[in-house]
Scaffold this active site. Sequence first.
Site, PDB file in Angstrom:
ATOM      1  N   ALA A  63      36.659  10.185  53.088  1.00  0.00           N
ATOM      2  CA  ALA A  63      36.584  11.135  54.199  1.00  0.00           C
ATOM      3  C   ALA A  63      35.182  11.096  54.795  1.00  0.00           C
ATOM      4  O   ALA A  63      34.229  10.695  54.130  1.00  0.00           O
ATOM      5  CB  ALA A  63      36.874  12.541  53.677  1.00  0.00           C
ATOM      6  N   GLY A 102      38.965   9.186  49.838  1.00  0.00           N
ATOM      7  CA  GLY A 102      40.101   9.053  50.742  1.00  0.00           C
ATOM      8  C   GLY A 102      40.429   7.597  51.050  1.00  0.00           C
ATOM      9  O   GLY A 102      41.573   7.267  51.372  1.00  0.00           O
ATOM     10  N   GLU A 105      42.482   6.574  48.261  1.00  0.00           N
ATOM     11  CA  GLU A 105      43.744   7.331  48.372  1.00  0.00           C
ATOM     12  C   GLU A 105      44.672   6.711  49.425  1.00  0.00           C
ATOM     13  O   GLU A 105      45.884   6.694  49.266  1.00  0.00           O
ATOM     14  CB  GLU A 105      43.444   8.801  48.686  1.00  0.00           C
ATOM     15  CG  GLU A 105      42.799   9.510  47.485  1.00  0.00           C
ATOM     16  CD  GLU A 105      42.330  10.906  47.823  1.00  0.00           C
ATOM     17  OE1 GLU A 105      41.367  11.037  48.608  1.00  0.00           O
ATOM     18  OE2 GLU A 105      42.932  11.872  47.317  1.00  0.00           O
ATOM     19  N   GLU A 125      34.872  12.071  44.441  1.00  0.00           N
ATOM     20  CA  GLU A 125      34.861  13.417  45.020  1.00  0.00           C
ATOM     21  C   GLU A 125      34.182  14.440  44.123  1.00  0.00           C
ATOM     22  O   GLU A 125      33.529  15.371  44.604  1.00  0.00           O
ATOM     23  CB  GLU A 125      36.293  13.879  45.313  1.00  0.00           C
ATOM     24  CG  GLU A 125      36.920  13.293  46.572  1.00  0.00           C
ATOM     25  CD  GLU A 125      37.635  11.974  46.329  1.00  0.00           C
ATOM     26  OE1 GLU A 125      37.369  11.327  45.286  1.00  0.00           O
ATOM     27  OE2 GLU A 125      38.444  11.574  47.181  1.00  0.00           O
TER      28      GLU A 125
HETATM   29  N1  3HC Z   1      30.969  10.196  55.180  1.00  0.00           N
HETATM   30  C1  3HC Z   1      29.967  10.274  56.065  1.00  0.00           C
HETATM   31  N2  3HC Z   1      28.871   9.484  56.034  1.00  0.00           N
HETATM   32  C2  3HC Z   1      28.806   8.570  55.060  1.00  0.00           C
HETATM   33  C3  3HC Z   1      29.813   8.435  54.100  1.00  0.00           C
HETATM   34  C4  3HC Z   1      30.943   9.289  54.182  1.00  0.00           C
HETATM   35  N3  3HC Z   1      31.969   9.200  53.317  1.00  0.00           N
HETATM   36  N4  3HC Z   1      29.461   7.461  53.244  1.00  0.00           N
HETATM   37  C5  3HC Z   1      28.275   7.001  53.667  1.00  0.00           C
HETATM   38  N5  3HC Z   1      27.879   7.667  54.774  1.00  0.00           N
HETATM   39  C6  3HC Z   1      26.682   7.434  55.569  1.00  0.00           C
HETATM   40  C7  3HC Z   1      25.413   7.722  54.805  1.00  0.00           C
HETATM   41  O1  3HC Z   1      25.047   9.070  54.939  1.00  0.00           O
HETATM   42  C8  3HC Z   1      24.441   6.784  55.464  1.00  0.00           C
HETATM   43  O2  3HC Z   1      24.030   7.389  56.662  1.00  0.00           O
HETATM   44  P1  3HC Z   1      22.531   7.173  57.200  1.00  0.00           P
HETATM   45  O3  3HC Z   1      22.343   5.700  57.331  1.00  0.00           O
HETATM   46  O4  3HC Z   1      22.505   7.925  58.469  1.00  0.00           O
HETATM   47  O5  3HC Z   1      21.654   7.764  56.142  1.00  0.00           O
HETATM   48  C9  3HC Z   1      25.286   5.579  55.828  1.00  0.00           C
HETATM   49  O6  3HC Z   1      26.633   6.033  55.840  1.00  0.00           O
HETATM   50  C10 3HC Z   1      25.177   4.438  54.847  1.00  0.00           C
HETATM   51  O7  3HC Z   1      25.403   4.958  53.540  1.00  0.00           O
HETATM   52  P2  3HC Z   1      24.528   4.496  52.306  1.00  0.00           P
HETATM   53  O8  3HC Z   1      23.092   4.478  52.673  1.00  0.00           O
HETATM   54  O9  3HC Z   1      24.941   5.319  51.154  1.00  0.00           O
HETATM   55  O10 3HC Z   1      25.025   2.978  52.167  1.00  0.00           O
HETATM   56  P3  3HC Z   1      25.210   2.107  50.872  1.00  0.00           P
HETATM   57  O11 3HC Z   1      25.601   0.775  51.360  1.00  0.00           O
HETATM   58  O12 3HC Z   1      24.052   2.252  49.969  1.00  0.00           O
HETATM   59  O13 3HC Z   1      26.463   2.749  50.100  1.00  0.00           O
HETATM   60  C11 3HC Z   1      28.661   3.674  49.912  1.00  0.00           C
HETATM   61  C12 3HC Z   1      27.731   2.727  50.691  1.00  0.00           C
HETATM   62  C13 3HC Z   1      28.870   3.144  48.508  1.00  0.00           C
HETATM   63  C14 3HC Z   1      29.965   3.739  50.646  1.00  0.00           C
HETATM   64  C15 3HC Z   1      27.996   5.073  49.819  1.00  0.00           C
HETATM   65  O14 3HC Z   1      27.611   5.446  51.120  1.00  0.00           O
HETATM   66  C16 3HC Z   1      28.863   6.162  49.285  1.00  0.00           C
HETATM   67  O15 3HC Z   1      28.995   6.297  48.101  1.00  0.00           O
HETATM   68  N6  3HC Z   1      29.460   6.978  50.181  1.00  0.00           N
HETATM   69  C17 3HC Z   1      30.182   8.151  49.826  1.00  0.00           C
HETATM   70  C18 3HC Z   1      31.517   7.845  49.220  1.00  0.00           C
HETATM   71  C19 3HC Z   1      32.249   9.118  48.887  1.00  0.00           C
HETATM   72  O16 3HC Z   1      31.746  10.017  48.258  1.00  0.00           O
HETATM   73  N7  3HC Z   1      33.526   9.199  49.315  1.00  0.00           N
HETATM   74  C20 3HC Z   1      34.334  10.333  49.079  1.00  0.00           C
HETATM   75  C21 3HC Z   1      34.282  11.210  50.277  1.00  0.00           C
HETATM   76  S1  3HC Z   1      35.168  12.732  50.034  1.00  0.00           S
HETATM   77  C22 3HC Z   1      36.801  12.328  50.282  1.00  0.00           C
HETATM   78  O17 3HC Z   1      37.121  11.199  50.500  1.00  0.00           O
HETATM   79  C23 3HC Z   1      37.744  13.480  50.271  1.00  0.00           C
HETATM   80  C24 3HC Z   1      39.162  13.046  50.244  1.00  0.00           C
HETATM   81  O18 3HC Z   1      39.648  13.094  48.925  1.00  0.00           O
HETATM   82  C25 3HC Z   1      40.008  13.941  51.085  1.00  0.00           C
END
Ligand code: 3HC
Length: 685
Positions: A63, A102, A105, A125
């Site tokens: 997400a 997501g 998922e 998450e």
């Molecule tokens: N949403 C919004 N922004 C995100 C994002 C996300 N899911 N994932 C990464 N970003 C943004 C970061 O904030 C960053 O922004 P910036 O350059 O402005 O600072 C940019 O994308 C690049 O991210 P990273 O610097 O972290 O890049 P990496 O290459 O080091 O890592 C990644 C990539 C492994 C995908 C890492 O970003 C990450 O772990 N992201 C989060 C993943 C996550 O937690 N997903 C679950 C979301 S909750 C969900 O899905 C709910 C669902 O169940 C309904």
Amino acid sequence: MTDLVTTRIDGEIGLLIVDSPPVNALSHAVRRAVLHGFEALTADVTVRAIVIACAGRTFFAGADISELGQPEQSPGFNELFNRIEASEKPVVAAIHGTALGGGLELALACHFRLAVPSAKVGLPEVHLGILPGAGGTQRLPRLIGIEPALAFIIGGRPIKAQEALDQGILDAIVSEEGLQEDAIAYARTVLSEGSPVVATRDRTDRLANPDGSSLFDDYKAKNARSFRGFKAPDLIVEAVQAATELSFDQGLARETSLFRTLAAGTQSAAQRYAFFAERDALKIPDVPSDTPTRPISSVGVIGAGTMGGGIAMCFLSAGIPVRLVELAQAALDRGVAVIRANYDASARKGRLTTEQVDRAMSLLTPTLDFDSLAEVDLIIEAAFESMAVKKDIFSRLDALAKPDAILASNTSFLDLDEIAAATRRPEQVIGLHFFSPANVMPLLEIVRGEKTAIDVIATGMQLARKIGKKPVLSGVCYGFIANRLMDPRLRQAEALTLEGPTPSEIDRVIRDYGFAMGPFQMIDLVGLDVIDRDSNARSLRSDLVALDRLGQKKNGGFYDYDEKRKPSPSPVAREVIETFARDEGIVDRATQSDDQILARLLYPVVNEGAHILEEGIALRASDIDQAAILGYGWPVYTGGPMFWAGTIGLDRVVSGLRELQARHGDTFKPAKLLEELAAKNQGFA
Ligand code: 3HC
């Protein structure tokens, strides 16, 4: 079709490619575009199977975190994923990079999942204080079984493609280079062989649970310690339990309801804030991300004590050769033995292989030859905390180091500019402030001196990440960000115990707040003689040290300890406290409420944070929060002191400080910035 989604038809296979940089987060706009593209392919009679893939560096990263906590806009996750799962045309997910949250998922709702060997999948998450809210808690147990699903979701740690294949999350691993072609070929085989297309929701064979609800109760009980304080893990267990007890649709509804509860809560808001805070900390306005950095292929560490040894390990583990310099052979041998023992302990616990340990140790060169530092790219001084010693070391380094070498100090409190002034190259001097134990703690403060060059700062920030640390930039002041920030908590704990509340009471309140241990436990662990050793004033600590009570390591400190290091209240310490209180003229000793104790210890931390911000020592409030969370174990689900203050209201903090000021003096005077923000009803963000 749109900027976000393109479709292509290859024979009977429709390919849907999402391109939403940087990480293909499933924002509302992306979900809408995916649904639109999917419907178009579904409606096309020539298409018999569909492949979903992503362009750029990764499959969907989940997400869009910035949209969580707000009302979900249509199409919602479940609307989209149920639509995909219900497709009569087989749907194949083609994964590269990371399929997270997501994103995974979505893949679970597809009928087949393929990935390249380097891909990872995960449901992280829990680290955002929520649970997988797009079917993950219902579909994953159907694919891999209940207990593996619990461990996967509650652990939140992404796993590699091979492990995911072994667990049954993936159906196949394809070639690294030809993902889309391989996925199309896979879809063709599914069609030609007439492979059965089973929706994940319809699988039940892995859901058998002869233990009934006791399996889930046991799981909660077994993990109570690691779940402590966090709200998400228990609700994850409940959601997975629902998968075993309810129909798929009812289970999904239960998951949604639990997800919404968490997403609307303060813990998740705090943990989402911490996610962005970690990334924001990398951004320094006058050090653009494309600033050239200096290559660091060898490091020298001066001092083989606890800090120096731990620092050396950080580089050795990252594959960077280290020269470890000491003054005397005995100290050097001791330092090397400790490094070896630490690595061996990691190997015993299965965290490292013996080959990894051998490789790391082979990169270490212990030496008494200070001059050999002339060969390395970065020198980190971790010597005794004395200005005279450090100045001497830096002037000697100036005379011998390579012209472009970076000279770093690990000082915790001393003036970096004064140290830099001992050289003729202050622009190459930087602070690299590690936290003890240096090989474990994630925080690295990058201390920017008045003259530190931009590329030296950029190199420090980059290097921190290379050795697995999370950097926070700090200006020069006594204690830099984290130690300066947390010092008032320690001081107030000692002042407060003179007024009545016992060390055990105070520690309990701090633990209940979410810290792993209270301030007195921490002092006893670190050693009473270590903390604040440069102060000559009389203190509770100095009185205890005078009785040869040094903490856990010798005779106990604020607590007594049995042979298993189990603490108990100490009558000797109580006597010391009461005597000190009498000497200070404190006669009116009384108990205090938990709220009073918390305000006394933590409001001054928030106030110090406001000063740190006002003075420009930290770039932003979230950097201060990061430093507290990563350096001092401040509970992440409060967001750190500055975020927490916003959640309880800055006006409450200000009025609490004013009350304390009236009783105890100007130590508690609210910072101007804090007062201003409180008056405007704003938070630090
Ligand atoms: N949403 C919004 N922004 C995100 C994002 C996300 N899911 N994932 C990464 N970003 C943004 C970061 O904030 C960053 O922004 P910036 O350059 O402005 O600072 C940019 O994308 C690049 O991210 P990273 O610097 O972290 O890049 P990496 O290459 O080091 O890592 C990644 C990539 C492994 C995908 C890492 O970003 C990450 O772990 N992201 C989060 C993943 C996550 O937690 N997903 C679950 C979301 S909750 C969900 O899905 C709910 C669902 O169940 C309904």
